[in-house]
Design an enzyme around this catalytic site. Structure first.
Site, short mmCIF file in Angstrom:
data_model
loop_
_atom_site.label_atom_id
_atom_site.label_comp_id
_atom_site.label_asym_id
_atom_site.label_seq_id
_atom_site.Cartn_x
_atom_site.Cartn_y
_atom_site.Cartn_z
N SER A 107 3.36 -5.54 -2.27
CA SER A 107 2.17 -4.22 -2.12
C SER A 107 1.48 -4.43 -3.26
CB SER A 107 3.91 -2.70 -2.97
OG SER A 107 3.69 -2.84 -3.77
N ALA A 109 -0.40 -6.65 -3.67
CA ALA A 109 -1.76 -7.36 -3.31
C ALA A 109 -1.58 -6.38 -2.11
CB ALA A 109 -0.90 -8.71 -2.67
N ASP A 149 1.17 -7.09 -12.42
CA ASP A 149 0.71 -7.13 -10.76
C ASP A 149 -0.38 -7.51 -9.88
OD1 ASP A 149 3.82 -6.89 -11.30
OD2 ASP A 149 4.22 -6.33 -9.41
O1 PMV Z 1 10.69 -7.86 -8.63
P1 PMV Z 1 9.08 -7.18 -8.98
O2 PMV Z 1 7.48 -8.20 -9.29
O3 PMV Z 1 8.99 -5.15 -8.32
O4 PMV Z 1 9.26 -7.20 -10.14
C1 PMV Z 1 9.90 -6.18 -11.45
C2 PMV Z 1 9.85 -6.27 -12.74
C3 PMV Z 1 10.53 -5.68 -13.84
O5 PMV Z 1 10.17 -5.73 -15.29
C4 PMV Z 1 12.33 -5.83 -13.57
C5 PMV Z 1 10.32 -4.44 -13.55
C6 PMV Z 1 9.10 -3.80 -14.65
O6 PMV Z 1 8.65 -2.75 -14.36
O7 PMV Z 1 8.37 -4.53 -15.71
#
Ligand code: PMV
Length: 313
Positions: A107, A109, A149
């Protein structure tokens, strides 16, 4: 005129879950991309086509009522049409090499590539401007996103996110590892897994706090190993990180089996992202990548991934 942009997926090398309560996480973008192509149309509509489905709505329909799969894209189209007081409609095509819902940042990206593509129909934007727009779009579905992200997808490379000051720093060093990513194909909900961890923390505060301290030390050691390109050490630290994740309850039998297989051939392996499904990563180089792919590939969908150094294109 068509405007095309693409952005890489991301993985979390170290620090997921513990980062929610402070400390650092190490993220890395990988060479699997989402490409978004957009064009203005002589209609009153926003049209979207992707591997996840199709949507055609009036451009005045509130993005808030749109299904979460397409909401950020509709938000971006409406925001740009309004900003430039445009009479046009927008047609958007999304093409993804990134499986969705399994912790690879599909999402984010998509938001970054769409912000670059749709924004690019109207103006020349800097990467910083695109990143801000992408984070706003992602907030329409994940209200509390840290933005880490989207930052990884915009700038590429290895990034250290520091929760305390909100700073995200790109590492200058570029270690020579390759990752093997294996998909459990169990779709997970990050929110649900984060709530599970919160329950664990509330019921066992001392134990959880000791894991947080150990994770902080582990991440400092991992940063040192990345700088020295010490893959054996990095692998060991990955497997140690996995033990903490198992203890807080975010692994499951399928993921544990995948991790033992991967550890049999690679330098080390762990869940990447929220867990309870999604993907695992194993750290390898030329000497053991084929063996790792073969071990996992017998039962699971897996692929090799290099660090993407380019980010948004
Ligand atoms: O699975 P993903 O990529 O949505 O990773 C979430 C990462 C966590 O540390 C579990 C949550 C966060 O908001 O940091």
């Amino acid at each position: 005129m068509k405007s095309i942009a693409s952005a890489p997926a991301k993985i979390i090398l170290f620090g997921e879950h513990f980062i929610v309560y402070g400390g650092k996480a190490i993220l890395c973008s990988i060479d699997k991309r989402i490409t978004v192509e957009s064009e203005l149309t002589k209609t009153e509509n926003i049209e979207i086509e992707s591997q996840l489905g199709k949507l055609k709505i009036s451009k005045s329909y509130s993005y808030r009522n749109v299904d979460s799969v397409f909401r950020p894209l509709v938000y971006l189209a409406q925001r740009m049409l309004e900003k430039f007081k445009s009479d046009s409609g927008v047609k958007i095509r999304v093409n993804s090499e990134v499986p969705s819902g399994v912790g690879l940042g599909s999402s984010s990206a998509c938001c970054v590539a769409a912000a670059g593509s749709i924004g690019g129909l109207f103006e020349n934007q800097t990467k910083d401007e695109i990143l801000k727009l992408a984070i706003d779009a992602e907030r329409t579905i994940f209200e509390n996103t840290s933005g880490a992200d989207c930052t990884a997808c915009t700038y590429g490379g290895i990034l250290v996110y520091n929760k305390e000051d909100g700073q995200i720093k790109k590492l200058e060093t570029m270690p020579k590892f390759e990752l093997v990513v294996a998909n459990s194909k169990i779709i997970h909900s990050t929110d649900k897994v984060v709530s599970m961890v919160k329950q664990f923390k509330n019921s066992k505060p001392e134990i959880f706090s000791s894991f947080c301290i150990q994770e902080t030390n582990l991440i400092e050691n991992a940063l040192d190993a990345i700088k020295k390109n010490d893959l054996e050490k990095l692998g060991k630290l990955m497997s140690q990180n996995q033990e903490f994740l198992e203890k807080i309850g975010v692994s499951n039998d399928t993921l544990n089996t995948m991790i033992s297989l991967a550890k049999g051939a690679s330098y080390g392996a762990k869940i990447t992202g929220a867990g309870d499904g999604g993907c695992i990563i194993a750290i390898t180089d030329k000497s053991n990548i084929e063996k790792t792919l073969n071990m996992l590939g017998e039962k699971y969908e897996c692929f090799s991934a290099k660090i993407d150094v380019v980010g948004l294109q």
